[in-house]
Motif scaffolding. Structure first.
Motif, PDB file in Angstrom:
ATOM      1  N   ASP A 139       1.073  -1.251   0.188  1.00  0.00           N
ATOM      2  CA  ASP A 139       0.093   0.133   0.017  1.00  0.00           C
ATOM      3  C   ASP A 139       0.957   1.267  -0.222  1.00  0.00           C
ATOM      4  OD1 ASP A 139      -2.646  -1.178   0.127  1.00  0.00           O
ATOM      5  OD2 ASP A 139      -2.258  -1.559   2.112  1.00  0.00           O
ATOM      6  N   VAL A 140       1.718   1.292   1.084  1.00  0.00           N
ATOM      7  CA  VAL A 140       2.572   2.552   1.062  1.00  0.00           C
ATOM      8  C   VAL A 140       3.549   2.737  -0.233  1.00  0.00           C
ATOM      9  CG1 VAL A 140       4.432   1.532   2.286  1.00  0.00           C
ATOM     10  CG2 VAL A 140       3.904   3.792   2.482  1.00  0.00           C
ATOM     11  N   ILE A 141       3.986   1.819  -0.684  1.00  0.00           N
ATOM     12  CA  ILE A 141       4.766   1.786  -1.920  1.00  0.00           C
ATOM     13  C   ILE A 141       3.833   2.501  -2.966  1.00  0.00           C
ATOM     14  CG2 ILE A 141       6.059   0.689  -3.717  1.00  0.00           C
ATOM     15  CD1 ILE A 141       6.789  -1.356  -1.558  1.00  0.00           C
ATOM     16  N   ALA A 142       2.599   1.831  -3.227  1.00  0.00           N
ATOM     17  CA  ALA A 142       1.817   2.358  -4.371  1.00  0.00           C
ATOM     18  C   ALA A 142       1.713   3.843  -4.111  1.00  0.00           C
ATOM     19  CB  ALA A 142       0.643   1.527  -4.519  1.00  0.00           C
ATOM     20  N   ASP A 143       1.324   4.174  -2.785  1.00  0.00           N
ATOM     21  CA  ASP A 143       1.156   5.727  -2.655  1.00  0.00           C
ATOM     22  C   ASP A 143       2.525   6.627  -2.681  1.00  0.00           C
ATOM     23  OD1 ASP A 143      -0.326   7.870  -1.712  1.00  0.00           O
ATOM     24  OD2 ASP A 143      -0.052   7.374   0.292  1.00  0.00           O
ATOM     25  N   ASN A 144       3.474   6.112  -3.444  1.00  0.00           N
ATOM     26  CA  ASN A 144       4.481   7.041  -3.613  1.00  0.00           C
ATOM     27  C   ASN A 144       5.445   6.916  -2.294  1.00  0.00           C
ATOM     28  OD1 ASN A 144       6.710   8.366  -5.265  1.00  0.00           O
ATOM     29  ND2 ASN A 144       5.845  10.374  -4.501  1.00  0.00           N
ATOM     30  N   SER A 145       5.420   5.804  -1.513  1.00  0.00           N
ATOM     31  CA  SER A 145       5.961   5.626  -0.418  1.00  0.00           C
ATOM     32  C   SER A 145       5.746   6.926   0.417  1.00  0.00           C
ATOM     33  CB  SER A 145       7.762   5.398  -0.628  1.00  0.00           C
ATOM     34  OG  SER A 145       7.686   4.363  -1.252  1.00  0.00           O
ATOM     35  N   SER A 146       4.445   7.318   0.522  1.00  0.00           N
ATOM     36  CA  SER A 146       3.981   8.394   1.334  1.00  0.00           C
ATOM     37  C   SER A 146       4.389  10.064   1.163  1.00  0.00           C
ATOM     38  CB  SER A 146       4.164   7.976   2.821  1.00  0.00           C
ATOM     39  OG  SER A 146       3.475   6.891   3.173  1.00  0.00           O
ATOM     40  N   SER A 147       5.739   9.800   0.157  1.00  0.00           N
ATOM     41  CA  SER A 147       6.095  11.185   0.004  1.00  0.00           C
ATOM     42  C   SER A 147       5.220  12.346  -0.552  1.00  0.00           C
ATOM     43  CB  SER A 147       7.447  10.822  -0.994  1.00  0.00           C
ATOM     44  OG  SER A 147       8.196  12.065  -0.916  1.00  0.00           O
ATOM     45  N   SER A 148       5.270  13.408   0.104  1.00  0.00           N
ATOM     46  CA  SER A 148       4.237  14.311  -0.540  1.00  0.00           C
ATOM     47  C   SER A 148       4.775  15.791  -0.653  1.00  0.00           C
ATOM     48  CB  SER A 148       3.313  14.642   0.672  1.00  0.00           C
ATOM     49  OG  SER A 148       2.461  13.249   0.885  1.00  0.00           O
ATOM     50  N   GLY A 149       5.929  15.869  -0.289  1.00  0.00           N
ATOM     51  CA  GLY A 149       6.740  17.265  -0.061  1.00  0.00           C
ATOM     52  C   GLY A 149       8.148  17.353   0.494  1.00  0.00           C
ATOM     53  N   PHE A 150       8.953  18.380   0.043  1.00  0.00           N
ATOM     54  CA  PHE A 150      10.129  18.206   0.563  1.00  0.00           C
ATOM     55  C   PHE A 150      10.559  19.723   0.583  1.00  0.00           C
ATOM     56  CE2 PHE A 150      10.958  17.573  -3.836  1.00  0.00           C
ATOM     57  CZ  PHE A 150      12.321  18.317  -4.064  1.00  0.00           C
ATOM     58  N   VAL A 151      11.718  19.939   1.656  1.00  0.00           N
ATOM     59  CA  VAL A 151      12.215  21.144   1.864  1.00  0.00           C
ATOM     60  C   VAL A 151      13.772  21.157   2.150  1.00  0.00           C
ATOM     61  CG1 VAL A 151      12.132  23.602   2.937  1.00  0.00           C
ATOM     62  CG2 VAL A 151      10.205  21.864   3.076  1.00  0.00           C
ATOM     63  N   VAL A 152      14.460  21.876   1.417  1.00  0.00           N
ATOM     64  CA  VAL A 152      15.986  21.716   1.254  1.00  0.00           C
ATOM     65  C   VAL A 152      16.508  22.855   1.790  1.00  0.00           C
ATOM     66  CG1 VAL A 152      18.158  21.054   0.032  1.00  0.00           C
ATOM     67  CG2 VAL A 152      15.888  20.021  -0.497  1.00  0.00           C
ATOM     68  N   GLY A 153      17.411  22.739   2.876  1.00  0.00           N
ATOM     69  CA  GLY A 153      18.484  23.796   3.467  1.00  0.00           C
ATOM     70  C   GLY A 153      19.655  24.256   2.549  1.00  0.00           C
TER      71      GLY A 153
END
Length: 259
Positions: free
Chosen positions: A153-167
């Motif tokens: 399930d979690v893999i199909a859901d893009n491994s839960s990735s939704s956003g990211f912020v980089v310093g």
């Protein structure tokens, strides 16, 4: 074969709509015998829908690379997902809580690549392909009801990735093997840890990333960002929250949560 492909395509549509419209869906594995290979195929089809809407691939994320994360979600395998430009949040920027279902945040180390990586590589080869490193925050958001899911399930859901912020990017020769870090919500520490929690050393995550994407005919491309995986358990996000991660020797990265 066509029936299987059509079925996976429908799951991709459901997963994509759930992420795009921020609504919860039943776990796929409640009614289907979904394999890990099926799940990665669904992920790829779902991200292809995003590409058709104009999103551009900018990297990948590794998941479940720390004991804390494995324990939190009850699984014991590393996973990966795809990053697009639409997922990147400006450092110090604001996200909308209403754009997510069950948003959480975790501190990560980000690698910026200057050369491609593919297949089985050594740690030295992986590091030679790195242009810079930076502290990062990943916003994860399972679209499944009650934040419950099996591994497919979690893999199909893009491994839960939704956003990211980089310093701020730093030079690549810094030793990132055991950097102390803290995740703060509204100025208060909610998680503390070390980059050593990422497979013992974050470069091992980069090595694993090259190997895992090669299994799907991909490679890590120059210019891509690779998130090495959460160094601590994730923390839930709420409207009005100020989020910051402080990482020893690398500085800070932050964002705000709006309504």
């Amino acid at each position: 074969m066509n029936g299987i492909v059509t079925g996976l395509g429908e799951l991709a549509r459901i997963a994509d709509d759930a992420a795009r419209l921020a609504h919860a869906i039943p776990q796929f594995t409640d009614r289907l015998a979904l394999t890990v290979d099926d799940a990665y195929a669904v992920q790829a089809l779902s991200l292809a829908r995003r590409a058709a809407r104009g999103e551009r691939r900018v990297g990948m994320k590794m998941g479940l690379t720390s004991r804390a994360k494995m324990a939190q979600v009850g699984v014991d395998e590393m996973i990966w997902g795809r990053l697009t430009d639409a997922m990147q949040v400006e450092e110090g920027g604001t996200i909308r809580r209403s754009a997510y279902v069950h948003p959480r945040v975790e501190p990560e180390l980000a690698f910026l690549l200057k050369a491609p990586l593919a297949g089985r590589v050594t740690a030295a080869q992986a590091l030679a392909a790195v242009e810079a490193v930076a502290p990062a925050l990943e916003i994860i958001d399972s679209r499944y009801r009650d934040f419950k899911f099996a591994l497919p399930d979690v893999i199909a859901d893009n491994s839960s990735s939704s956003g990211f912020v980089v310093g701020q990017w730093r030079r690549p020769d810094l030793d990132v093997g055991n950097l102390g870090l803290a995740l703060l919500a509204d100025g208060q520490p909610v998680q503390v840890g070390s980059t050593a929690a990422i497979l013992g050393h974050p470069v091992r995550s980069l090595v694993a990333a090259a190997r895992l994407v090669a299994q799907w005919g991909e490679r890590l491309e120059a210019g891509w960002i690779v998130l090495a995986g959460g160094a601590t358990a994730a923390h839930p996000l709420a409207p009005g929250m100020a989020v910051r991660a402080d990482m020893q020797g690398l500085g800070s990265v932050s964002f705000q949560v709006g309504e």
